[in-house]
Design an enzyme around this catalytic site. Structure first.
Site, PDB file in Angstrom:
ATOM      1  N   GLU A   1       0.838  -1.201   0.000  1.00 49.25           N
ATOM      2  CA  GLU A   1       0.000   0.000   0.000  1.00 49.25           C
ATOM      3  C   GLU A   1       0.874   1.253   0.000  1.00 49.25           C
ATOM      4  O   GLU A   1       1.927   1.267   0.624  1.00 49.25           O
ATOM      5  CB  GLU A   1      -0.864  -0.028   1.272  1.00 49.25           C
ATOM      6  CG  GLU A   1      -2.193   0.669   1.135  1.00 49.25           C
ATOM      7  CD  GLU A   1      -3.047   0.506   2.390  1.00 49.25           C
ATOM      8  OE1 GLU A   1      -3.445  -0.637   2.708  1.00 49.25           O
ATOM      9  OE2 GLU A   1      -3.306   1.522   3.039  1.00 49.25           O
TER      10      GLU A   1
ATOM     11  N   ASP B   1      -0.102   5.386   0.557  1.00 51.34           N
ATOM     12  CA  ASP B   1      -1.281   6.183   0.907  1.00 51.34           C
ATOM     13  C   ASP B   1      -1.035   7.674   1.026  1.00 51.34           C
ATOM     14  O   ASP B   1      -0.067   8.092   1.661  1.00 51.34           O
ATOM     15  CB  ASP B   1      -1.792   5.811   2.318  1.00 51.34           C
ATOM     16  CG  ASP B   1      -2.136   4.361   2.461  1.00 51.34           C
ATOM     17  OD1 ASP B   1      -2.735   3.818   1.543  1.00 51.34           O
ATOM     18  OD2 ASP B   1      -1.789   3.782   3.511  1.00 51.34           O
TER      19      ASP B   1
ATOM     20  N   GLU C   1      -3.654  10.203   2.773  1.00 45.43           N
ATOM     21  CA  GLU C   1      -4.954  10.273   3.439  1.00 45.43           C
ATOM     22  C   GLU C   1      -5.161  11.687   3.940  1.00 45.43           C
ATOM     23  O   GLU C   1      -4.267  12.268   4.550  1.00 45.43           O
ATOM     24  CB  GLU C   1      -5.003   9.283   4.612  1.00 45.43           C
ATOM     25  CG  GLU C   1      -5.122   7.855   4.131  1.00 45.43           C
ATOM     26  CD  GLU C   1      -4.704   6.832   5.184  1.00 45.43           C
ATOM     27  OE1 GLU C   1      -5.263   5.742   5.169  1.00 45.43           O
ATOM     28  OE2 GLU C   1      -3.816   7.125   6.004  1.00 45.43           O
TER      29      GLU C   1
ATOM     30  N   GLY D   1       3.609   0.680  11.134  1.00 53.08           N
ATOM     31  CA  GLY D   1       3.120   1.844  10.405  1.00 53.08           C
ATOM     32  C   GLY D   1       4.295   2.747  10.076  1.00 53.08           C
ATOM     33  O   GLY D   1       5.241   2.863  10.861  1.00 53.08           O
TER      34      GLY D   1
ATOM     35  N   GLU E   1       3.815   6.099   9.166  1.00 50.30           N
ATOM     36  CA  GLU E   1       3.023   7.301   8.950  1.00 50.30           C
ATOM     37  C   GLU E   1       3.840   8.587   9.117  1.00 50.30           C
ATOM     38  O   GLU E   1       4.716   8.658   9.967  1.00 50.30           O
ATOM     39  CB  GLU E   1       1.858   7.393   9.960  1.00 50.30           C
ATOM     40  CG  GLU E   1       0.807   6.329   9.823  1.00 50.30           C
ATOM     41  CD  GLU E   1       1.119   5.084  10.658  1.00 50.30           C
ATOM     42  OE1 GLU E   1       2.248   4.982  11.194  1.00 50.30           O
ATOM     43  OE2 GLU E   1       0.227   4.228  10.771  1.00 50.30           O
TER      44      GLU E   1
ATOM     45  N   GLY F   1      -7.872  10.820  16.975  1.00 52.61           N
ATOM     46  CA  GLY F   1      -8.055   9.421  17.344  1.00 52.61           C
ATOM     47  C   GLY F   1      -9.514   9.044  17.514  1.00 52.61           C
ATOM     48  O   GLY F   1      -9.854   8.156  18.292  1.00 52.61           O
TER      49      GLY F   1
END
Ligand SMILES: *[C@@H]1O[C@H](CO)[C@@H](O)[C@H](O)[C@H]1NC(C)=O
Length: 333
Positions: A108, A110, A112, A137, A139, A207
């Site tokens: 993947e 991404d 977002e 992750g 991120e 969150g």
């Protein structure tokens, strides 16, 4: 005259070298030919021009589409205008994945977009997974230097066998260079390109503290100038066939020019709010591909000392107010 034209050719070559590859003028894909709706029935609407798409989230459903082809490497891009006003809990995702083919070991890449209670303050999150590395992750999160609900801005993914670069309006905001130590964590199987809008109430804003409020629905995002410029893979023969010029364009785009690198540095210094590379709560030791940049580390420590292991918040105002306002100063991209 000849001297002048030679001089102009020289100047334009020089300018090309200095400013680097530009993501403008890539071939635009028509929606009908290149994509299929995934979900959301009437909440996906294709404009008469055949290249602009409206995606809506309302109380019934979100919406989304997927490329007809799978790609092994390429330049993927869309000009996107995000929903305005209150948008907490809303997620717009522009990403590549092969999750439907590889349940246990998917890849993947991404982009977002995470909505917020104040409409303007959308944040962007970028992430990658390779071969099912979902326990790790990678991120990064940033805010933007413009209001992404006001106008179209170009968001692009470059994916080659050695690099993944995320661009916003031709500014590289994140570069992942493949390292041997990443192993299978670098996406390396063919993927489709997706764009979706969905209800991310459970995690998108603080969150999941603020869910989608359908009093403000419908949430509408507009897309245009969709670019699929890469190497499509025949699903049976599994052999990639690159569009004309795609090979060279991919190679050119992965070489970040000196002036683009300066812009990337400014972006990260001013706008990045989270990077997994500096999150010592999550990773005691930075993952192997991380290149630790002391200026980034320091900025994030000041921005979020709890996550990044810096000076506790209660001491910060006194000690770091001066530094902070300087970091958040008026430097522009
Ligand atoms: C990817 O995952 C599969 C299944 O877990 C494994 O057999 C394979 O060796 C992995 N590939 C790489 C490149 O790590």
């Amino acid at each position: 005259m000849e001297t002048l034209s030679r001089f102009l050719v020289f100047m334009s070559l020089f300018a090309g070298f200095v400013s680097g590859f530009t993501l403008q003028n890539l071939p635009i894909a028509s929606f009908e030919e290149s994509y299929t709706q995934l979900f959301g029935d009437k909440n996906l609407f294709v404009h008469k021009d055949g290249k602009s798409v409206r995606l809506t989230l309302d109380e019934r459903t979100g919406s989304g589409f997927v490329s007809n082809d799978l790609y092994l490497h390429g330049l993927f891009s869309a000009s996107i205008k995000l929903p305005s006003d209150y948008s907490a809990g809303v997620v717009v995702a522009f990403y590549m994945s092969n999750g439907d083919m590889y349940e246990k070991n998917h890849d993947e890449i991404d982009f977002e977009f995470l909505g917020n209670i104040r409409g303007k303050e959308w944040r962007i999150q970028t992430n990658i997974y390779g071969n099912g590395s979902t326990h790790l992750g990678r991120e990064e999160r940033s805010n933007l230097w413009f209001d992404p609900t006001e106008d179209y801005h170009q968001y692009s993914i470059l994916w080659s066998d050695s690099h993944i670069i995320f661009f916003v309006d031709n500014v590289p905001i994140r570069e992942v260079k493949r390292t041997a130590s990443m192993g299978g964590d670098f996406p390396s199987k063919p993927m489709s390109l997706y764009t979706t809008i969905w209800d991310g109430s459970k995690w998108a804003t603080n969150g999941g503290k603020y869910g989608v409020n359908y009093k403000y629905a419908p949430y509408v995002t507009q897309l245009t100038d969709l670019v699929l410029h890469g190497c499509a893979v025949d699903p049976i023969e599994q052999f990639p066939k690159c569009d004309e010029g795609a090979d060279e364009d991919i190679r050119a785009a992965q070489e970040i020019s000196p002036s683009q690198r300066v812009k990337m540095g400014i972006f990260r210094r001013k706008h990045m709010t989270y990077s997994y590379c500096y999150d010592r709560n999550r990773y005691k030791v930075a993952l192997p591909e991380c290149v630790v940049n002391p200026a980034e580390a320091q900025r994030l420590r000041v921005h979020d000392p709890v996550t990044f292991g810096g000076i506790p918040r209660r001491h910060r105002n006194r000690k770091h107010r001066g530094k902070r306002s300087r970091v958040d100063g008026t430097e522009s991209i």
